[in-house]
Write a protein that holds these residues in place. Structure first.
Motif, mmCIF file in Angstrom:
data_model
loop_
_atom_site.group_PDB
_atom_site.id
_atom_site.type_symbol
_atom_site.label_atom_id
_atom_site.label_comp_id
_atom_site.label_asym_id
_atom_site.label_seq_id
_atom_site.Cartn_x
_atom_site.Cartn_y
_atom_site.Cartn_z
ATOM 1 N N TRP A 71 0.870 -1.187 0.000
ATOM 2 C CA TRP A 71 0.000 0.000 0.000
ATOM 3 C C TRP A 71 0.907 1.237 0.000
ATOM 4 O O TRP A 71 1.475 1.622 0.992
ATOM 5 C CB TRP A 71 -0.892 -0.001 1.241
ATOM 6 C CG TRP A 71 -2.039 0.967 1.153
ATOM 7 C CD1 TRP A 71 -1.973 2.326 1.244
ATOM 8 C CD2 TRP A 71 -3.423 0.637 0.958
ATOM 9 N NE1 TRP A 71 -3.224 2.882 1.110
ATOM 10 C CE2 TRP A 71 -4.134 1.871 0.938
ATOM 11 C CE3 TRP A 71 -4.121 -0.545 0.813
ATOM 12 C CZ2 TRP A 71 -5.514 1.921 0.778
ATOM 13 C CZ3 TRP A 71 -5.499 -0.492 0.645
ATOM 14 C CH2 TRP A 71 -6.181 0.727 0.630
ATOM 15 N N ASP B 186 -1.913 2.451 -4.947
ATOM 16 C CA ASP B 186 -1.401 3.812 -4.835
ATOM 17 C C ASP B 186 -2.523 4.784 -5.149
ATOM 18 O O ASP B 186 -3.441 4.460 -5.910
ATOM 19 C CB ASP B 186 -0.222 4.043 -5.781
ATOM 20 C CG ASP B 186 0.665 5.199 -5.334
ATOM 21 O OD1 ASP B 186 1.615 4.960 -4.568
ATOM 22 O OD2 ASP B 186 0.387 6.353 -5.727
ATOM 23 N N THR B 187 -2.433 5.986 -4.560
ATOM 24 C CA THR B 187 -3.473 6.993 -4.787
ATOM 25 C C THR B 187 -3.223 7.826 -6.037
ATOM 26 O O THR B 187 -4.089 8.594 -6.442
ATOM 27 C CB THR B 187 -3.575 7.946 -3.576
ATOM 28 O OG1 THR B 187 -2.307 8.580 -3.357
ATOM 29 C CG2 THR B 187 -3.991 7.188 -2.321
ATOM 30 N N ASP B 188 -2.035 7.696 -6.648
ATOM 31 C CA ASP B 188 -1.684 8.467 -7.845
ATOM 32 C C ASP B 188 -2.189 7.715 -9.068
ATOM 33 O O ASP B 188 -1.628 6.690 -9.466
ATOM 34 C CB ASP B 188 -0.174 8.661 -7.905
ATOM 35 C CG ASP B 188 0.274 9.557 -9.048
ATOM 36 O OD1 ASP B 188 -0.391 9.560 -10.103
ATOM 37 O OD2 ASP B 188 1.305 10.243 -8.894
ATOM 38 N N HIS C 226 0.624 10.655 5.621
ATOM 39 C CA HIS C 226 -0.551 9.992 5.043
ATOM 40 C C HIS C 226 -0.938 8.718 5.792
ATOM 41 O O HIS C 226 -1.871 8.021 5.376
ATOM 42 C CB HIS C 226 -0.282 9.650 3.578
ATOM 43 C CG HIS C 226 0.043 10.824 2.712
ATOM 44 N ND1 HIS C 226 -0.734 11.958 2.692
ATOM 45 C CD2 HIS C 226 1.072 11.048 1.856
ATOM 46 C CE1 HIS C 226 -0.214 12.837 1.845
ATOM 47 N NE2 HIS C 226 0.885 12.312 1.341
ATOM 48 N N LEU D 19 -6.006 1.665 -7.756
ATOM 49 C CA LEU D 19 -6.357 2.770 -6.874
ATOM 50 C C LEU D 19 -7.068 2.179 -5.658
ATOM 51 O O LEU D 19 -7.688 1.104 -5.761
ATOM 52 C CB LEU D 19 -7.265 3.758 -7.597
ATOM 53 C CG LEU D 19 -6.623 4.559 -8.729
ATOM 54 C CD1 LEU D 19 -7.696 5.280 -9.533
ATOM 55 C CD2 LEU D 19 -5.605 5.544 -8.191
ATOM 56 N N PRO D 20 -7.021 2.852 -4.499
ATOM 57 C CA PRO D 20 -7.615 2.255 -3.291
ATOM 58 C C PRO D 20 -9.059 1.808 -3.453
ATOM 59 O O PRO D 20 -9.433 0.718 -2.993
ATOM 60 C CB PRO D 20 -7.478 3.381 -2.256
ATOM 61 C CG PRO D 20 -6.273 4.138 -2.691
ATOM 62 C CD PRO D 20 -6.318 4.118 -4.201
ATOM 63 N N ALA E 125 -8.204 3.598 5.271
ATOM 64 C CA ALA E 125 -8.626 3.096 3.965
ATOM 65 C C ALA E 125 -8.329 1.608 3.788
ATOM 66 O O ALA E 125 -9.085 0.889 3.120
ATOM 67 C CB ALA E 125 -7.939 3.894 2.856
ATOM 68 N N ALA F 277 -4.319 6.404 5.290
ATOM 69 C CA ALA F 277 -4.060 5.120 4.645
ATOM 70 C C ALA F 277 -4.540 3.953 5.496
ATOM 71 O O ALA F 277 -5.138 2.997 4.973
ATOM 72 C CB ALA F 277 -2.575 4.984 4.342
#
Length: 339
Positions: free
Chosen positions: A8, A32-34, A82, A63-64, A89, A86
């Motif tokens: 993660w 990843d969130t990007d 973060h 993406l998450p 999530a 994280a």
């Protein structure tokens, strides 16, 4: 340990670890969130550049919100600031007895414990050099200490398995019964790195500068005093000797530690810290508050003053906001707190 492993945070640390696990034949899923980074990894694979172990791997990344399934082992590799978001999530993706390995900088294990408990949290310490370069590309620039341990120091079957896994990344990976000692040791070293990031100069140039060592020493001694107030024995790594920053340590020990840190950093192609890269290149908020804040708050709780650390945090915040340039003069200004 069941498969696959979930990484993660597929930045510098997560991508480097995940690529090594894949080379060792493990199943790995990245989150990843990007969105651009995730898309590039799925489309073109994950590229690891640099002198240590250049590599290219076909990977699965999400993406998450798109992640399927639940996982027994999650490596949390996001920046310290973060961690809170994280862990909230990722909890729904943990199995009932799943656990999280905190492969981060800082004392993030404390945040994770607050959400899933100590029994489901594994401590991890990393000091290798790596940088996120562009979507799908990470530069692994220099080997450094890799340490893993249960928070209570027990050598459980789980931690023995994880240590074997970490050996696939670095054959010098350490299994410890004092992970908190390593984490607090890195906190002291991290304070020095934040000091170097006040300038545009390289880590080596600052650590090797006669005009810089006095203020960096005082900065490290503040963190050392806070660690001592917690009853922790900080552990050394990669030429850094936290005992040299303990109260009343001899000057010879300090000089030797600085010289060894310089020697170690000269072996890496990573000339500047990730902190500096956030400030100078990516123009984004650093981990300063999340990493150094616990030093200040713990110091206040235990009656240990931390004026240099507090001033350093304020100066980093000013740089983040565009109100202060990167300059060696910043270290001179920080030194005025010592007077």
């Amino acid at each position: 340990m069941s498969k696959p492993f979930l990484i993660w945070g597929a930045g510098a640390i997560g991508a480097s670890l995940g690529a090594a696990f894949l080379r060792a034949g493990k199943d790995v899923v990245f989150v990843d969130t990007d969105a651009d980074h995730v898309a590039a990894m799925n489309r073109n694979g994950l590229t690891i550049q640099g002198p240590v172990h250049p590599d290219h791997q076909s990977v699965i990344a999400y993406l998450p919100g798109d992640l399927p399934g639940r996982y027994d082992c999650v490596f949390l590799c996001v920046k310290a600031l973060h961690t809170q978001a994280a862990i909230v999530a990722l909890v729904p993706y943990l199995t009932e007895d799943g656990y999280v390995v905190s492969a981060q900088n800082g004392l993030n294990e404390k945040v994770i414990v607050d959400h899933i408990g100590a029994a489901r949290t594994v401590g991890c310490f990393v000091n290798f050099g790596a940088d996120y370069m562009s979507p799908g590309v990470v530069h692994y620039s220099g080997r450094g200490a890799v340490v893993i341990g249960e928070l209570d120091g027990v050598q459980s079957p789980r931690i023995l398995g994880l240590h074997s896994l970490m050996l696939t990344f670095d054959d010098r990976a350490v299994l410890t019964d004092n992970i908190w000692g390593y984490l607090w040791g890195k906190m002291t070293y991290g304070a020095l790195l934040f000091g170097t990031a006040l300038t545009d100069d390289s880590i080596v140039d600052v650590l090797d500068g006669d005009d810089c060592r006095a203020v960096l020493t005082a900065l490290g001694q503040e963190t050392g005093a806070v660690a001592a107030s917690e009853g922790v024995t900080p552990m050394g790594f990669d030429g850094f000797d936290p005992a040299a920053f303990a109260p009343h340590a001899p000057q010879a020990a300090l000089d030797r530690s600085f010289d060894e840190m310089v020697a170690h950093n000269r072996t890496s192609t990573k000339t500047h810290s990730g902190i500096w890269r956030d400030l100078a290149v990516r123009k984004r908020k650093t981990e300063c508050e999340a990493q150094l804040g616990p030093i200040v708050s713990t110091g206040r709780l235990n009656g240990v003053p931390t004026p240099l650390t507090e001033r350093l945090m304020a100066m980093i915040a000013q740089i983040e906001q565009g109100e202060r340039p990167l300059s060696r003069d910043n270290l001179k200004e920080l030194a005025e707190v010592m007077l």
